[in-house]
Motif scaffolding. Structure first.
Motif, PDB file in Angstrom:
ATOM      1  N   UNK A 110      -4.990 -32.531  10.269  1.00  0.00           N
ATOM      2  CA  UNK A 110      -4.220 -31.577  11.073  1.00  0.00           C
ATOM      3  C   UNK A 110      -2.848 -32.151  11.376  1.00  0.00           C
ATOM      4  N   UNK A 111      -1.846 -31.310  11.521  1.00  0.00           N
ATOM      5  CA  UNK A 111      -0.483 -31.805  11.777  1.00  0.00           C
ATOM      6  C   UNK A 111      -0.382 -32.521  13.117  1.00  0.00           C
ATOM      7  N   UNK A 112       0.224 -33.700  13.077  1.00  0.00           N
ATOM      8  CA  UNK A 112       0.451 -34.462  14.306  1.00  0.00           C
ATOM      9  C   UNK A 112       1.906 -34.356  14.758  1.00  0.00           C
ATOM     10  N   UNK A 113       2.736 -33.833  13.873  1.00  0.00           N
ATOM     11  CA  UNK A 113       4.159 -33.706  14.174  1.00  0.00           C
ATOM     12  C   UNK A 113       4.445 -32.294  14.647  1.00  0.00           C
ATOM     13  N   UNK A 114       4.814 -32.179  15.895  1.00  0.00           N
ATOM     14  CA  UNK A 114       5.138 -30.879  16.480  1.00  0.00           C
ATOM     15  C   UNK A 114       6.636 -30.645  16.302  1.00  0.00           C
ATOM     16  N   UNK A 115       6.981 -29.868  15.280  1.00  0.00           N
ATOM     17  CA  UNK A 115       8.395 -29.666  14.955  1.00  0.00           C
ATOM     18  C   UNK A 115       9.163 -29.037  16.106  1.00  0.00           C
ATOM     19  N   UNK A 116       8.553 -28.094  16.798  1.00  0.00           N
ATOM     20  CA  UNK A 116       9.240 -27.422  17.904  1.00  0.00           C
ATOM     21  C   UNK A 116       9.479 -28.374  19.066  1.00  0.00           C
ATOM     22  N   UNK A 117       8.479 -29.217  19.345  1.00  0.00           N
ATOM     23  CA  UNK A 117       8.649 -30.188  20.432  1.00  0.00           C
ATOM     24  C   UNK A 117       9.741 -31.192  20.077  1.00  0.00           C
ATOM     25  N   UNK A 118       9.785 -31.579  18.798  1.00  0.00           N
ATOM     26  CA  UNK A 118      10.812 -32.513  18.373  1.00  0.00           C
ATOM     27  C   UNK A 118      12.203 -31.899  18.530  1.00  0.00           C
ATOM     28  N   UNK A 119      12.348 -30.626  18.145  1.00  0.00           N
ATOM     29  CA  UNK A 119      13.647 -29.968  18.272  1.00  0.00           C
ATOM     30  C   UNK A 119      14.065 -29.870  19.738  1.00  0.00           C
ATOM     31  N   UNK A 120      13.094 -29.722  20.621  1.00  0.00           N
ATOM     32  CA  UNK A 120      13.403 -29.667  22.057  1.00  0.00           C
ATOM     33  C   UNK A 120      13.957 -30.996  22.548  1.00  0.00           C
ATOM     34  N   UNK A 121      13.445 -32.103  21.980  1.00  0.00           N
ATOM     35  CA  UNK A 121      13.934 -33.431  22.343  1.00  0.00           C
ATOM     36  C   UNK A 121      15.219 -33.778  21.602  1.00  0.00           C
ATOM     37  N   UNK A 122      15.271 -33.418  20.311  1.00  0.00           N
ATOM     38  CA  UNK A 122      16.387 -33.779  19.442  1.00  0.00           C
ATOM     39  C   UNK A 122      17.493 -32.731  19.539  1.00  0.00           C
ATOM     40  N   UNK A 123      18.033 -32.592  20.742  1.00  0.00           N
ATOM     41  CA  UNK A 123      19.077 -31.596  20.983  1.00  0.00           C
ATOM     42  C   UNK A 123      20.457 -32.198  20.804  1.00  0.00           C
ATOM     43  N   UNK A 124      21.440 -31.339  20.673  1.00  0.00           N
ATOM     44  CA  UNK A 124      22.832 -31.776  20.519  1.00  0.00           C
ATOM     45  C   UNK A 124      23.253 -32.638  21.698  1.00  0.00           C
ATOM     46  N   UNK A 125      22.919 -32.194  22.895  1.00  0.00           N
ATOM     47  CA  UNK A 125      23.290 -32.935  24.099  1.00  0.00           C
ATOM     48  C   UNK A 125      22.630 -34.312  24.121  1.00  0.00           C
TER      49      UNK A 125
END
Length: 482
Positions: A110-125
């Motif tokens: 099963x996927x362990x990488x949550x792409x949406x959660x990562x994008x929430x952390x990896x923001x421009x700011x």
């Protein structure tokens, strides 16, 4: 020994915990202030003033205002193309998502990488903020990236990610421990990136002077540090035993370990025009070589790993001072470079040979006083490698007198160096200002433990080297006996 006690404590499990931010110690009473009154018990015949003048010039003429150690806020950088930063971020997120999907298909997991959660952390700011944090809080410990030329819009994507993750590690008040969930996939991204694989597959060594050619290796080095500071024992073992082989292989392919900086060579400088970017590239090569060597020594010291990188390979030039590397302008950098001209190379291999010289006079080792403490710290790391290699091949007792003499010389020279160091340079030594004397003391412990046969006892034979437990045990054992 507060640094080593914390560093070898099994409960220490984050980069920020291993290497505390320099901002946390600037206002505390430091060992440097103490050593001003205790420069060592060896007389140097009044040479201190001359050496100090040679290294640092006239203090009244120093251009401290032109030194940038804490980079001006990237938020206010009008030249930063935010659309390009966002494009780089989107590419990183897409690459990680693709890697995870491939892993899931191959392993049926099963996927362990949550792409949406990562994008929430990896923001421009956050990318901009954590990059600032990287250079202000982490870079003093690991000065391999040049702040003034670090371009978020062009940097190698895995290096952008590594800088972001390290910045996040020093921003627990913002995102406590969130990024450690991405260390494994970031490691795979970094080491399997085509640009890094090219370094391993090159048929002949290259001494490329392109800044971009270094970035894949810089990213791989930083990812090893991140994984070594994390909680996953399997990941730590993998990067120490397998990934670092590739780091060393790539460094050898780039001919890093014999890197020279002609701009600081007194005999060659008259024949070349000073070029700031050329200077930075040459210094970046030297610094990356030194730091790669330092971590290999770390594995020998704290994980009983036989050194894969021989001290004899470290034939390159010493690093320039931090004030020179961090200068805000080409003119300031050139000015500092002129003050640091040298006629001899003082490679780590040469300096270590001088420390181990059997002659009782200090004429040879005294020449190392003009080395900066940061350079001299890595000479001590080389001495640790030699000590552990001798223990592994059974020559430790034969080498005991030479090693003890070398450690005594190292400590006396270190104390003289730091007693002459301006306060601004002292602040830029990162963890080395505390680790230097403590690593020297630890080397004494290793030698004494070997001489007493302590490594043959059941306690040390059964000690798990994954968490540096045997070193922590030695620290406790010797602290009880003193």
């Amino acid at each position: 020994m507060p640094f080593l006690s914390n560093y070898t404590n099994p409960a220490t499990n984050s980069l920020a915990a291993y290497y505390k931010s320099t901002q946390e110690v600037d206002d505390r009473l430091s060992d440097h202030e103490y050593t001003l009154d205790t420069p060592g018990d060896q007389s140097y015949d009044g040479t201190t003033d001359n050496v100090n003048s040679f290294i640092f010039g006239n203090p009244d003429e120093q251009w401290w205002d032109d030194i940038i150690f804490a980079r001006p806020s990237l938020h206010k950088d009008d030249t930063l193309d935010h659309s390009h930063v966002q494009a780089r971020m989107a590419q990183v997120a897409l690459d990680l998502t693709t890697i995870q999907r491939t892993r899931c298909r191959k392993r049926g997991a099963p996927p362990l990488f949550d792409a949406e959660a990562f994008k929430t952390l990896f923001t421009h700011k956050n990318v901009i903020e954590f990059t600032e944090v990287y250079f202000t809080r982490w870079s003093p410990h690991c000065p391999i990236l040049h702040c003034q030329t670090f371009d978020l819009t062009k940097v190698h994507p895995p290096l952008l990610l590594a800088v972001f993750l390290i910045g996040e590690a020093y921003s627990h008040d913002v995102h406590p421990s969130l990024a450690q969930a991405y260390y494994d996939i970031a490691e795979e991204y970094t080491f399997n990136h085509p640009k890094f694989r090219e370094l391993l597959e090159a048929e002949s060594p290259s001494s490329s002077t392109s800044a971009r050619s270094l970035e894949p290796l810089q990213a791989a080095y930083l990812m090893v540090l991140l994984q070594m500071s994390g909680k996953n024992v399997t990941s730590r073992r993998r990067v120490r035993n397998a990934r670092y082989d590739e780091v060393i292989q790539a460094a050898r392919g780039l001919k890093l370990f014999d890197s020279k900086n002609e701009y600081l060579d007194r005999e060659q400088s008259d024949h070349i025009d000073f070029a700031w970017h050329g200077f930075v590239i040459k210094e970046s090569r030297i610094r990356l070589a030194y730091l790669i060597f330092g971590i290999e020594c770390n594995f020998a010291m704290f994980h009983a790993h036989y050194p894969r990188l021989a001290v004899s390979e470290m034939t390159g030039s010493p690093m320039c001072s931090e004030r020179c590397f961090s200068a805000a302008t080409s003119a300031a950098c050139e000015q500092y470079a002129k003050q640091e001209m040298r006629s001899n190379m003082d490679a780590i291999s040469t300096s270590l040979s001088q420390l181990l010289d059997s002659r009782e006079d200090l004429a040879g080792p005294l020449s190392q006083v003009h080395l900066s403490p940061m350079n001299f710290f890595f000479v001590l790391c080389g001495l640790h490698c030699a000590i552990h290699a001798s223990r592994a091949n059974g020559t430790g007792k034969i080498m005991y007198p030479a090693f003890m003499r070398a450690l005594g010389r190292w400590m006396r020279i270190w104390e003289l160096q730091v007693s002459n160091l301006p306060a601004e340079e002292w602040k830029k030594l990162g963890f080395m200002r505390d680790a230097g004397p403590e690593f020297c003391q630890l080397a004494y412990f290793f030698l004494e433990a070997d001489a007493r046969g302590m490594f043959d006892t059941e306690k040390l034979r059964s000690m798990d080297s994954e968490n540096m437990g045997y070193v922590n045990y030695l620290l406790e054992a010797f602290s009880r006996s003193t």
